[in-house]
Enzyme design. Structure first.
Site, short mmCIF file in Angstrom:
data_model
loop_
_atom_site.label_atom_id
_atom_site.label_comp_id
_atom_site.label_asym_id
_atom_site.label_seq_id
_atom_site.Cartn_x
_atom_site.Cartn_y
_atom_site.Cartn_z
N HIS A 161 66.17 58.56 66.40
CA HIS A 161 66.75 59.87 66.51
C HIS A 161 68.39 59.84 66.18
CE1 HIS A 161 63.09 61.30 67.90
NE2 HIS A 161 63.04 60.70 68.96
N ASP A 202 58.93 63.06 75.19
CA ASP A 202 57.93 63.36 74.42
C ASP A 202 56.64 63.40 75.32
OD1 ASP A 202 58.45 63.59 71.55
OD2 ASP A 202 59.35 61.42 71.47
N GLU A 233 53.77 57.89 74.52
CA GLU A 233 54.42 59.15 74.80
C GLU A 233 53.84 60.39 74.32
OE1 GLU A 233 58.10 58.58 72.58
OE2 GLU A 233 57.44 57.93 70.93
C1 3PY Z 1 61.33 59.82 74.99
O1 3PY Z 1 61.67 60.04 76.18
O2 3PY Z 1 60.27 60.63 74.49
C2 3PY Z 1 61.63 58.65 74.43
O3 3PY Z 1 61.25 58.27 73.35
C3 3PY Z 1 62.55 57.78 75.29
O4 3PY Z 1 63.18 56.75 74.58
MG MG Z 2 60.34 59.75 72.26
#
Ligand code: 3PY
Ligand code: MG
Length: 254
Positions: free
Chosen positions: A46, A176, A150
């Site tokens: 990101h 996520d 995630e």
């Molecule tokens: C998230 O919180 O989605 C992440 O990828 C943190 O690194």
């Molecule tokens: Mg993430």
């Protein structure tokens, strides 16, 4: 040869704390290498960071005695090959949702016979202060392979994912994960679906003898997650520290 002491720490059952480097300048990685963090993850998912900036950052972090990791933009052979061949000591792979996703990570990150990583390059060996032949012979014991859990799908499949041989750690992306559960993205909440998912991942990691990791917003949360059993803990990011300190510095009684 330099050893990956973060992987060793996790294997001993200890906790290792690091942060995320999102600002695309090796000087930031170099400066953070002079703090007590064990490891620094160069963010390629990101952030605008290029491979060249990432490679310079890996070199500086390793030369300053810390462990350089890379979060790649997406799970692919090309991404894993390039960050490892330019000298990252480990790879953090986002959005690993199925067993075949996890198998693909191991195939790309480990040399045969555990995987099918392509042989080549010199920069990896330099960062480990060794020669390529020694690197090829020992990299499977040094490279830290981290899969990110995630999404709700990944939580459902967590046993299938974490039972894949060759994975050292899983890492929860709380933002996520919240989003995938239909919740507002945050590092932490008391929402039952989030709490249940975190517990399920932690229990699966224990079952499969894989270190559990998570991203947190501050040191207080890092301490709590460590006490809960998380071993690989990321505290915030370079940009977060910068903005937090800058905003605090502007709270002036004039
Ligand atoms: C998230 O919180 O989605 C992440 O990828 C943190 O690194
Ligand atoms: Mg993430």
């Amino acid at each position: 040869m330099i050893k990956n002491n973060v992987r060793a720490k996790l294997q001993r059952g200890e906790t290792s704390v690091g942060t995320w480097v999102t600002i695309p300048d090796p000087m930031v990685a170099g400066m953070l290498s002079r703090t007590p963090f064990d490891w620094l993850t160069i963010e390629l998912e990101h952030s605008p960071t290029t491979m060249e900036t990432a490679a310079l950052s890996f070199a500086l972090i390793a030369a300053r005695g810390k462990v350089p990791l890379a979060r790649i933009p997406i799970n692919s052979v090309e991404n894993i090959k390039r960050v490892l061949d330019t000298g990252a000591f480990g790879v953090v792979v986002p959005m690993v949702n199925t067993r075949s996703d996890a198998e693909a990570v191991v195939m790309a990150a480990r040399y045969a016979p555990e995987g099918a990583r392509s042989i080549g390059g010199l920069f990896h060996a330099h960062n480990f202060a060794t020669d390529p032949a020694t690197y090829y012979a020992t990299a499977n014991d040094q490279i830290l392979v981290v899969v990110m859990i995630e999404t709700a799908q990944a939580v459902t499949n967590v046993d299938d994912i974490l039972s894949v041989p060759g994975i050292d750690a899983c890492f929860i992306g709380p933002n996520d994960l919240h989003k995938s559960l239909g919740l507002t993205p945050v590092f932490e909440s008391d929402h039952p679906a989030f709490l249940r998912s975190v517990d399920l991942v932690l229990a699966a990691a224990k079952r499969h003898k894989v270190a559990a990791g998570i991203h947190v917003g501050d040191p207080e949360a890092a301490g709590r997650r460590s006490a809960q059993g998380f071993q690989l803990i990321a505290v915030a990011s370079d940009a977060g520290f910068l903005m937090g300190a800058a905003n605090a510095a502007t709270q002036i009684d004039l």
